[in-house]
Design a protein around this motif. Structure first.
Motif, PDB file in Angstrom:
ATOM      1  N   GLY A 161     -12.317   7.920   7.675  1.00 40.62           N
ATOM      2  CA  GLY A 161     -11.799   6.700   7.074  1.00 40.62           C
ATOM      3  C   GLY A 161     -10.996   5.843   8.039  1.00 40.62           C
ATOM      4  N   GLY A 162     -10.678   6.370   9.194  1.00 40.90           N
ATOM      5  CA  GLY A 162      -9.862   5.643  10.155  1.00 40.90           C
ATOM      6  C   GLY A 162      -8.442   6.162  10.142  1.00 40.90           C
ATOM      7  N   LYS A 195       0.838  -1.199   0.000  1.00 40.64           N
ATOM      8  CA  LYS A 195       0.000   0.000   0.000  1.00 40.64           C
ATOM      9  C   LYS A 195       0.875   1.252   0.000  1.00 40.64           C
ATOM     10  CE  LYS A 195      -4.147   0.365   1.848  1.00 40.64           C
ATOM     11  NZ  LYS A 195      -4.782   0.724   0.620  1.00 40.64           N
ATOM     12  N   HIS A 226      -2.400   0.898   9.047  1.00 33.99           N
ATOM     13  CA  HIS A 226      -3.749   0.735   9.584  1.00 33.99           C
ATOM     14  C   HIS A 226      -4.798   0.475   8.495  1.00 33.99           C
ATOM     15  CE1 HIS A 226      -1.724   2.033  13.178  1.00 33.99           C
ATOM     16  NE2 HIS A 226      -2.756   1.599  13.862  1.00 33.99           N
ATOM     17  N   PRO A 227      -4.734   1.141   7.347  1.00 27.82           N
ATOM     18  CA  PRO A 227      -5.679   0.769   6.289  1.00 27.82           C
ATOM     19  C   PRO A 227      -5.501  -0.689   5.840  1.00 27.82           C
ATOM     20  CG  PRO A 227      -4.794   2.934   5.831  1.00 27.82           C
ATOM     21  CD  PRO A 227      -4.011   2.380   6.996  1.00 27.82           C
ATOM     22  N   SER A 228      -4.273  -1.179   5.826  1.00 29.37           N
ATOM     23  CA  SER A 228      -4.033  -2.582   5.460  1.00 29.37           C
ATOM     24  C   SER A 228      -4.648  -3.517   6.494  1.00 29.37           C
ATOM     25  CB  SER A 228      -2.538  -2.860   5.332  1.00 29.37           C
ATOM     26  OG  SER A 228      -1.991  -2.087   4.290  1.00 29.37           O
ATOM     27  N   TYR A 273      -2.117   5.786   7.042  1.00 30.64           N
ATOM     28  CA  TYR A 273      -2.022   5.892   5.582  1.00 30.64           C
ATOM     29  C   TYR A 273      -1.683   4.568   4.916  1.00 30.64           C
ATOM     30  CZ  TYR A 273      -2.473  10.933   5.439  1.00 30.64           C
ATOM     31  OH  TYR A 273      -2.968  12.207   5.516  1.00 30.64           O
ATOM     32  N   ARG A 314      -7.274  -2.830   8.333  1.00 30.10           N
ATOM     33  CA  ARG A 314      -8.720  -2.792   8.140  1.00 30.10           C
ATOM     34  C   ARG A 314      -9.139  -3.616   6.924  1.00 30.10           C
ATOM     35  NH1 ARG A 314      -7.640   2.452   9.785  1.00 30.10           N
ATOM     36  NH2 ARG A 314      -7.672   3.308   7.676  1.00 30.10           N
ATOM     37  N   GLU A 315      -8.330  -3.588   5.866  1.00 35.85           N
ATOM     38  CA  GLU A 315      -8.670  -4.315   4.639  1.00 35.85           C
ATOM     39  C   GLU A 315      -8.444  -5.819   4.766  1.00 35.85           C
ATOM     40  OE1 GLU A 315      -6.358  -2.521   1.534  1.00 35.85           O
ATOM     41  OE2 GLU A 315      -7.290  -0.560   1.861  1.00 35.85           O
ATOM     42  N   TRP A 323     -12.209  13.329   9.648  1.00 38.23           N
ATOM     43  CA  TRP A 323     -11.771  12.325   8.678  1.00 38.23           C
ATOM     44  C   TRP A 323     -12.251  10.985   9.183  1.00 38.23           C
ATOM     45  CZ3 TRP A 323      -8.518   8.064   7.968  1.00 38.23           C
ATOM     46  CH2 TRP A 323      -8.321   7.734   6.639  1.00 38.23           C
ATOM     47  N   GLU A 335       3.110   7.408   8.885  1.00 33.22           N
ATOM     48  CA  GLU A 335       1.876   6.613   8.985  1.00 33.22           C
ATOM     49  C   GLU A 335       0.681   7.466   9.382  1.00 33.22           C
ATOM     50  OE1 GLU A 335      -0.956   3.365   9.687  1.00 33.22           O
ATOM     51  OE2 GLU A 335       0.396   4.047   8.154  1.00 33.22           O
ATOM     52  N   ARG A 338      -3.923  11.794  10.443  1.00 35.67           N
ATOM     53  CA  ARG A 338      -4.907  10.717  10.392  1.00 35.67           C
ATOM     54  C   ARG A 338      -4.685   9.802  11.590  1.00 35.67           C
ATOM     55  NH1 ARG A 338      -5.504   8.105   4.384  1.00 35.67           N
ATOM     56  NH2 ARG A 338      -6.347   9.918   3.358  1.00 35.67           N
TER      57      ARG A 338
END
Length: 154
Positions: A119-120, A50, A126-128, A123, A130-131, A117, A90, A110
């Motif tokens: 989205g949580g 990512k 943490h998005p990884s 960058y 969640r995904e 914001w 991050e 973030r």
């Protein structure tokens, strides 16, 4: 198994590994340890992938991600003496310079305690999480259940 944010707790895992130790079953204990590590390692790889599409600073910070393991848990560590800016890469920054730009080339904040914001946090790491988190938890639990049935057949 309750999952709160990025923390998942496998109820009874510590007791299971202690029972393996008492039974002298080091092979299964090692497999549990490896299963813990695999989850963290897969998340680390996803976060690095990512970050590959983000800024140079974020790509560099993602290089410092590393999976660690113990018998009862795994973790992902970030940052180093050479990359002390990893958490800023991050989570971004809140602080502005005199010109109004975000400090030291960081992205906008973030992290926690932020209104606006939704989205949580984060960058790339943490998005990884969640995904990929739910899928990896399922794979992990399947493996732990298999190991439990092998170690303690009915």
């Amino acid at each position: 198994m309750p999952v709160e944010g990025i923390y998942g707790n496998v109820e009874g895992l510590a007791q299971f590994t202690r029972a393996l130790a008492r039974a002298g079953n080091t092979g299964v204990r090692d497999e549990v340890k490896q299963a813990n590590f695999e989850v963290a390692d897969k998340l680390t790889a996803a976060a690095k992938a990512k970050a590959a599409g983000l800024s140079r600073q974020q790509r560099s910070a993602a290089e410092s991600l590393r999976a660690t393991k113990t018998q009862n848990y795994s973790a992902i560590r970030m940052g180093s003496a050479r990359k002390p800016y990893a958490l800023g890469a991050e989570f971004g920054a809140k602080r502005l310079t005199r010109t109004g730009a975000i400090a030291r080339g960081f992205q906008p904040w973030r992290g926690n305690q932020f209104d606006g914001w939704n989205g949580g946090p984060g960058y790339f790491l943490h998005p990884s999480i969640r995904e990929k988190g739910q899928q990896l938890i399922k794979e992990y639990m399947d493996k732990i259940e298999r190991l439990m049935s092998e170690a303690f057949p009915e």
